[in-house]
Design an enzyme around this catalytic site. Structure first.
Site, PDB file in Angstrom:
ATOM      1  N   PRO A   1       0.803  -1.228   0.000  1.00 44.97           N
ATOM      2  CA  PRO A   1       0.000   0.000   0.000  1.00 44.97           C
ATOM      3  C   PRO A   1       0.836   1.278   0.000  1.00 44.97           C
ATOM      4  O   PRO A   1       0.498   2.248  -0.670  1.00 44.97           O
ATOM      5  CB  PRO A   1      -0.824  -0.125   1.288  1.00 44.97           C
ATOM      6  N   LYS A   2       1.920   1.291   0.774  1.00 43.66           N
ATOM      7  CA  LYS A   2       2.779   2.486   0.806  1.00 43.66           C
ATOM      8  C   LYS A   2       3.311   2.807  -0.586  1.00 43.66           C
ATOM      9  O   LYS A   2       3.222   3.950  -1.051  1.00 43.66           O
ATOM     10  CB  LYS A   2       3.934   2.272   1.777  1.00 43.66           C
ATOM     11  N   MET A   3       3.859   1.793  -1.262  1.00 42.21           N
ATOM     12  CA  MET A   3       4.403   2.004  -2.613  1.00 42.21           C
ATOM     13  C   MET A   3       3.304   2.417  -3.582  1.00 42.21           C
ATOM     14  O   MET A   3       3.512   3.290  -4.438  1.00 42.21           O
ATOM     15  CB  MET A   3       5.074   0.730  -3.112  1.00 42.21           C
TER      16      MET A   3
END
Length: 250
Positions: free
Chosen positions: A192-194
């Site tokens: 999710p961060k990427m």
């Protein structure tokens, strides 16, 4: 039914007197039942809602988070952290075709996991010197790719994920990267961060707040803005701030 009959019934065992609810009590006087009607509760609705609409839950937000946000802004005002000079937004070739630029952004994000910005930036520079495109990575063997990206964190796993993801991009997206968070997180090695950072940097679209974004990370920022609240987060959106940080601040 006469009054004399009722008196006789109460004094004579075995005689039943019909009750109002249809039941019979033998030899004992009837006891009035308590009303079982439920008390109605008054429900307040927001302005503009109809009588049949459900009440809206008040938006929760931590106390003093705006003051903490101002302190974080002051702390980051100089923009002198390594991420400002060597972050993913500095690792791609801005003169490359759009689809190549977006691919380089995604690769830089994949390399950056558990890796210092200086190490990620150096690995991306070595890759770009070899011509960093979907086709060039597919033509590269695993040993050569590993040699180039070393010493990024978990470099052996990243070699595998990069080759798998690059093959999917070639077959399914024509060499470009997906344009939604939902599709991005389906790629091997992309979390999710990427995905949120790829949406912001590669597609210029803010789709949400990814967990762990930024030099401090949203967990740390959330703790600071919540003044070390003791209660656990009720949801992922609440933990990273999407449910209480105003959207223009994302």
């Amino acid at each position: 039914m006469g009054l004399s009959f009722l008196k006789a019934a109460f004094l004579t065992p075995g005689i039943c007197v019909p009750c109002r609810a249809g039941s019979q009590i033998q030899g004992t006087p009837g006891v009035p039942r308590q009303s079982r009607r439920r008390k109605s509760l008054a429900i307040a609705y927001e302005a503009g809602q109809g009588g049949g609409a459900e009440p809206r839950r008040a938006r929760w937000e931590p106390q003093l988070w705006r003051e903490q946000l101002q302190r974080i802004r002051q702390m980051r005002s100089s923009r002198d952290a390594p991420v400002d000079e060597m972050g993913v937004h500095r690792c791609y070739d801005s003169s490359a075709p759009p689809e190549v630029m977006r691919y380089q952004v995604l690769l830089a994000l994949m390399l950056s996991s558990q890796t210092k910005d200086q190490v990620t930036s150096a690995a991306m520079l070595r890759l770009r010197r070899r011509g960093l495109t979907v086709d060039s990575v597919l033509q590269m063997d695993d040993e050569s790719l590993g040699h180039i990206i070393y010493p990024v964190g978990f470099w052996r796993n990243k070699v595998k994920y990069i080759k798998q993801t690059t093959a999917i991009l070639k077959q399914k997206y024509g060499g470009d990267i997906p344009s939604t968070v939902e599709e991005l997180v389906q790629l091997p090695g992309v979390g999710p961060k990427m995905a949120h950072l790829a949406m912001h940097i590669a597609w210029d679209s803010v789709a949400g707040i990814g967990p762990g974004l930024g030099p401090l990370g949203t967990d740390e920022c959330s703790k600071r803005m919540c003044c070390l609240m003791e209660e656990p987060w009720e949801s992922q959106e609440e933990r990273v701030g999407e449910s209480w940080i105003l959207q223009p601040l994302w």
